[in-house]
Design an enzyme around this catalytic site. Structure first.
Site, PDB file in Angstrom:
ATOM      1  N   VAL A  80       1.000  -1.036   0.180  1.00  0.00           N
ATOM      2  CA  VAL A  80       0.153  -0.168  -0.032  1.00  0.00           C
ATOM      3  C   VAL A  80       0.784   1.070  -0.087  1.00  0.00           C
ATOM      4  CG1 VAL A  80      -2.116  -1.042   1.080  1.00  0.00           C
ATOM      5  CG2 VAL A  80      -0.238  -0.002   2.578  1.00  0.00           C
ATOM      6  N   SER A  81       0.290   2.211  -0.500  1.00  0.00           N
ATOM      7  CA  SER A  81       1.184   3.468  -0.634  1.00  0.00           C
ATOM      8  C   SER A  81       1.388   4.145   0.825  1.00  0.00           C
ATOM      9  CB  SER A  81       0.489   4.455  -1.693  1.00  0.00           C
ATOM     10  OG  SER A  81       0.507   4.066  -2.813  1.00  0.00           O
ATOM     11  N   THR A  82       0.423   4.384   1.595  1.00  0.00           N
ATOM     12  CA  THR A  82       0.650   5.000   3.009  1.00  0.00           C
ATOM     13  C   THR A  82      -0.165   4.190   3.884  1.00  0.00           C
ATOM     14  OG1 THR A  82      -1.519   6.324   2.717  1.00  0.00           O
ATOM     15  CG2 THR A  82       0.398   7.180   1.847  1.00  0.00           C
ATOM     16  N   GLN A  90      -4.809   2.946   4.618  1.00  0.00           N
ATOM     17  CA  GLN A  90      -4.591   1.836   3.728  1.00  0.00           C
ATOM     18  C   GLN A  90      -4.201   0.811   4.556  1.00  0.00           C
ATOM     19  OE1 GLN A  90      -2.404   3.455   0.585  1.00  0.00           O
ATOM     20  NE2 GLN A  90      -3.900   4.315  -0.441  1.00  0.00           N
TER      21      GLN A  90
END
Length: 184
Positions: free
Chosen positions: A10-12, A16
């Protein structure tokens, strides 16, 4: 057949969570799932991906649910695929289904296409973000990231005779930040 390693990203960590990806990869046969919280825009800082790639042996499988979980760039996606194949393993993407072992030109073309799609998607995400920031600035609700550097502290150290490099080291900031703080 060797072991199946899963990879989730996940990006952050802000809202998330990799748990859904992790559960699905386990259902699909992954014995271990490596998880990163990092941007897909670069391979830098993706320690868990590196760990998974280092563990791969001949006959193993590295599985991801979607191509953009591995990378949002054609070059990075192909780099990952090459590292998997160099280990004698197989890269498997669940949706859309791609199995890459380095012997099939069609799979390489699909990876290239998915990497390009990820790059285009990243471009549109950043464009929407910039438009949102500009709109917020016009409304006066966006002021940018708050400063983490105290200009008074920088000036005080300068008055004590310290140079920019010494100030930067003491405050654990960059020299350019020192110069910006001194200019205010």
């Amino acid at each position: 057949m060797g072991k199946v390693l899963g990879y989730a990203r996940v990006s952050t960590s802000d809202g998330q969570d990799v748990s859904t990806q992790k559960s699905r990869l386990t259902e699909l046969g992954a014995v271990v799932v490596f998880c990163d919280v990092a941007s897909g825009s670069s391979l830098a800082g993706r320690d868990q991906l590196d760990a998974a790639l280092r563990l791969l042996e001949a006959g193993d499988v590295l599985m991801a649910l979607h191509p953009d979980r591995l990378a949002r760039d054609t070059g990075d996606l192909l780099t990952i695929a090459r590292r998997v194949v160099e280990a004698g393993a197989i890269l498997q993407i669940h949706d859309p289904k791609v199995v890459f072992d380095g012997s099939d030109l069609t799979s390489e073309i699909l990876l290239t296409l998915f990497g390009l799609i990820g790059r285009v998607e990243k471009h549109f995400i950043l464009a929407r973000q910039r438009r949102g920031i500009e709109a917020a600035k016009l409304k006066g609700v966006y002021k940018g990231r708050p400063s983490t550097i105290d200009p008074a502290q920088v000036r005080e150290l300068r008055e004590q005779g310290l140079g920019a490099t010494a100030i930067a080291k003491r405050l654990k900031i960059g020299r350019a930040s020192v110069y910006r703080a001194l200019a205010t």
